[in-house]
Structure formats: C-alpha cells, structure tokens
Design a protein around this motif. Structure first.
Motif, PDB file in Angstrom:
ATOM      1  N   UNK A 111     -24.408   7.813  -2.568  1.00 45.12           N
ATOM      2  CA  UNK A 111     -25.037   7.101  -3.683  1.00 45.12           C
ATOM      3  C   UNK A 111     -23.942   6.857  -4.726  1.00 45.12           C
ATOM      4  N   UNK A 112     -24.200   5.977  -5.663  1.00 46.81           N
ATOM      5  CA  UNK A 112     -23.234   5.648  -6.712  1.00 46.81           C
ATOM      6  C   UNK A 112     -22.876   6.897  -7.513  1.00 46.81           C
ATOM      7  N   UNK A 113     -21.609   7.003  -7.899  1.00 48.92           N
ATOM      8  CA  UNK A 113     -21.106   8.110  -8.723  1.00 48.92           C
ATOM      9  C   UNK A 113     -21.170   9.465  -8.023  1.00 48.92           C
ATOM     10  N   UNK A 114     -21.055   9.476  -6.725  1.00 50.60           N
ATOM     11  CA  UNK A 114     -21.010  10.730  -5.982  1.00 50.60           C
ATOM     12  C   UNK A 114     -19.801  10.707  -5.078  1.00 50.60           C
ATOM     13  N   UNK A 115     -19.237  11.819  -4.704  1.00 51.80           N
ATOM     14  CA  UNK A 115     -19.684  13.156  -5.085  1.00 51.80           C
ATOM     15  C   UNK A 115     -19.346  13.483  -6.536  1.00 51.80           C
ATOM     16  N   UNK A 116     -20.110  14.392  -7.102  1.00 52.70           N
ATOM     17  CA  UNK A 116     -19.931  14.808  -8.495  1.00 52.70           C
ATOM     18  C   UNK A 116     -19.002  16.015  -8.577  1.00 52.70           C
ATOM     19  N   UNK A 117     -18.256  16.095  -9.637  1.00 50.62           N
ATOM     20  CA  UNK A 117     -17.337  17.214  -9.872  1.00 50.62           C
ATOM     21  C   UNK A 117     -18.100  18.538  -9.895  1.00 50.62           C
ATOM     22  N   UNK A 118     -17.609  19.522  -9.163  1.00 55.02           N
ATOM     23  CA  UNK A 118     -18.207  20.850  -9.161  1.00 55.02           C
ATOM     24  C   UNK A 118     -19.340  21.047  -8.173  1.00 55.02           C
ATOM     25  N   UNK A 119     -19.807  19.969  -7.571  1.00 57.45           N
ATOM     26  CA  UNK A 119     -20.874  20.072  -6.578  1.00 57.45           C
ATOM     27  C   UNK A 119     -20.221  20.097  -5.196  1.00 57.45           C
ATOM     28  N   UNK A 120     -20.496  21.137  -4.425  1.00 56.98           N
ATOM     29  CA  UNK A 120     -19.759  21.370  -3.182  1.00 56.98           C
ATOM     30  C   UNK A 120     -20.618  21.319  -1.919  1.00 56.98           C
ATOM     31  N   UNK A 121     -21.931  21.141  -2.058  1.00 56.47           N
ATOM     32  CA  UNK A 121     -22.804  21.101  -0.887  1.00 56.47           C
ATOM     33  C   UNK A 121     -23.481  19.743  -0.781  1.00 56.47           C
ATOM     34  N   UNK A 122     -23.915  19.426   0.448  1.00 52.18           N
ATOM     35  CA  UNK A 122     -24.415  18.092   0.720  1.00 52.18           C
ATOM     36  C   UNK A 122     -25.916  17.965   0.670  1.00 52.18           C
ATOM     37  N   UNK A 123     -26.333  16.774   0.269  1.00 50.59           N
ATOM     38  CA  UNK A 123     -27.754  16.475   0.209  1.00 50.59           C
ATOM     39  C   UNK A 123     -28.051  15.057   0.628  1.00 50.59           C
ATOM     40  N   UNK A 124     -29.313  14.800   0.830  1.00 47.19           N
ATOM     41  CA  UNK A 124     -29.827  13.484   1.132  1.00 47.19           C
ATOM     42  C   UNK A 124     -30.728  13.105  -0.028  1.00 47.19           C
ATOM     43  N   UNK A 125     -30.454  11.965  -0.626  1.00 42.41           N
ATOM     44  CA  UNK A 125     -31.224  11.507  -1.785  1.00 42.41           C
ATOM     45  C   UNK A 125     -32.044  10.285  -1.399  1.00 42.41           C
ATOM     46  N   UNK A 126     -33.180  10.119  -2.048  1.00 46.25           N
ATOM     47  CA  UNK A 126     -34.040   8.974  -1.753  1.00 46.25           C
ATOM     48  C   UNK A 126     -34.056   7.939  -2.872  1.00 46.25           C
ATOM     49  N   UNK A 127     -33.705   8.302  -4.075  1.00 47.44           N
ATOM     50  CA  UNK A 127     -33.698   7.336  -5.189  1.00 47.44           C
ATOM     51  C   UNK A 127     -32.509   7.611  -6.088  1.00 47.44           C
ATOM     52  N   UNK A 128     -31.396   6.928  -5.918  1.00 46.01           N
ATOM     53  CA  UNK A 128     -31.141   5.894  -4.912  1.00 46.01           C
ATOM     54  C   UNK A 128     -30.897   6.519  -3.542  1.00 46.01           C
ATOM     55  N   UNK A 129     -30.974   5.700  -2.501  1.00 43.92           N
ATOM     56  CA  UNK A 129     -30.811   6.176  -1.131  1.00 43.92           C
ATOM     57  C   UNK A 129     -29.350   6.457  -0.804  1.00 43.92           C
ATOM     58  N   UNK A 130     -29.115   7.550  -0.087  1.00 46.64           N
ATOM     59  CA  UNK A 130     -27.787   7.861   0.418  1.00 46.64           C
ATOM     60  C   UNK A 130     -27.488   9.336   0.335  1.00 46.64           C
ATOM     61  N   UNK A 131     -26.237   9.661   0.623  1.00 48.26           N
ATOM     62  CA  UNK A 131     -25.777  11.041   0.536  1.00 48.26           C
ATOM     63  C   UNK A 131     -25.457  11.377  -0.905  1.00 48.26           C
ATOM     64  N   UNK A 132     -25.664  12.631  -1.258  1.00 47.65           N
ATOM     65  CA  UNK A 132     -25.341  13.074  -2.605  1.00 47.65           C
ATOM     66  C   UNK A 132     -24.787  14.494  -2.536  1.00 47.65           C
ATOM     67  N   UNK A 133     -23.960  14.798  -3.510  1.00 50.22           N
ATOM     68  CA  UNK A 133     -23.463  16.161  -3.627  1.00 50.22           C
ATOM     69  C   UNK A 133     -24.414  16.935  -4.528  1.00 50.22           C
ATOM     70  N   UNK A 134     -24.410  18.253  -4.373  1.00 51.74           N
ATOM     71  CA  UNK A 134     -25.253  19.088  -5.209  1.00 51.74           C
ATOM     72  C   UNK A 134     -24.658  20.487  -5.294  1.00 51.74           C
ATOM     73  N   UNK A 135     -25.079  21.218  -6.289  1.00 52.85           N
ATOM     74  CA  UNK A 135     -24.626  22.601  -6.415  1.00 52.85           C
ATOM     75  C   UNK A 135     -25.231  23.408  -5.274  1.00 52.85           C
ATOM     76  N   UNK A 136     -24.417  24.245  -4.659  1.00 53.76           N
ATOM     77  CA  UNK A 136     -24.855  25.022  -3.491  1.00 53.76           C
ATOM     78  C   UNK A 136     -25.969  26.002  -3.817  1.00 53.76           C
ATOM     79  N   UNK A 137     -26.042  26.435  -5.066  1.00 51.42           N
ATOM     80  CA  UNK A 137     -27.074  27.404  -5.433  1.00 51.42           C
ATOM     81  C   UNK A 137     -28.358  26.753  -5.951  1.00 51.42           C
TER      82      UNK A 137
END
Length: 149
Positions: A111-137
């Motif tokens: 998704x736009x503006x990803x991956x984000x700084x400090x986020x090290x684990x992967x996710x699936x986002x629906x709005x907007x659609x695509x891969x996204x980074x996220x905090x592992x915890x």
C-alpha cells in the motif's frame, strides 16, 4: 465425528468450508482466517500448531481470492491481518516465513507509504488494498495457509 462441507460460491471459484475452519478455494489453496487477536509471533506459532503456516501470497490471483473470500471479515476486524512475511533480521530486508525475498514470492504490492519505519512484521490490508507493515506486537486476526491435501 463427521466433517461438514459447505459449498460457497465465489465468483468463478468454488469454495469448500471444512469442519476444521479451513476453506478450500478451488485452484488457489486452503486457508483459515483466525478471528483471534494475537501478536505476529503468536499467530505464526498457532498456524504451525495446525500443520500450517502464516499466509504467503504467491500471486495476484491468490491475493484477489483471499480478499474476495475474507475481505469483509478483515475489514470488520480493523482492515489488516497478520500474514507470513517480516523484516526481523535485517532492516528493510523483507522475507517470507520461508526466508525467501518477498519480491520473489509472486505478490509484493505494498500500500502507499509502506513499509513504515519501525514496523518489522507483515500484514494484509484491505483499505487501501495491498501488503502493509505493522508492529510485531500488535494484536490482530491472522490467516493460516495449509498445503492442499
């Protein structure tokens, strides 16, 4: 104890819902959206306990089938779920849970503006659609993938 199979129409694909919570999407794979909020590491462990793994997207076709089948539930849970990629070893080196580069997995649309700084684990986002980074915890739902039987 028997297994309940339910035919669920999905565009051109046929889905079979097994009694174990996994959905067989014809021509794509076998998946379970686990509606339980856990960290990325816990999600990975829980999938492994089921002889499965966190979802690794292999193609745009697989991505579209996942969104079409589980998208409404993902959106209602907060618009993102844990899936099987990370940057745990080297900053900004995104790997699948099989240690393959994410760019070689067959699907790596961020998704736009990803991956984000400090986020090290992967996710699936629906709005907007695509891969996204996220905090592992971060506690989220997650998708397990089982090899077809």
């Amino acid at each position: 104890m028997g297994v309940l199979l339910v035919l669920v129409p999905l565009a051109a694909a046929v889905c079979l819902v097994a009694g174990d919570g996994y959905v067989d999407i014809s021509g794509v794979g076998r998946y379970n959206l686990v509606e339980r909020n856990v960290t990325w590491r816990k999600a990975r462990s829980l999938c492994n306990d089921e002889a499965a793994h966190l979802l690794v997207l292999d193609s745009a076709k697989e991505y579209e089938a996942i969104i079409q089948h589980f998208g409404r539930n993902i959106t209602s849970s907060g618009q993102e779920v844990h899936i099987g990629f990370h940057s745990l070893f080297v900053h900004d080196e995104w790997l699948t849970i099989f240690d393959d580069p994410l760019g070689e997995s067959g699907y790596s649309k961020w998704i736009i503006d990803n991956p984000e700084e400090g986020e090290r684990c992967g996710g699936l986002c629906t709005e907007p659609d695509g891969l996204c980074s996220q905090h592992c915890d971060k506690s989220l739902f997650f998708i397990c993938e089982q090899e077809s039987k």
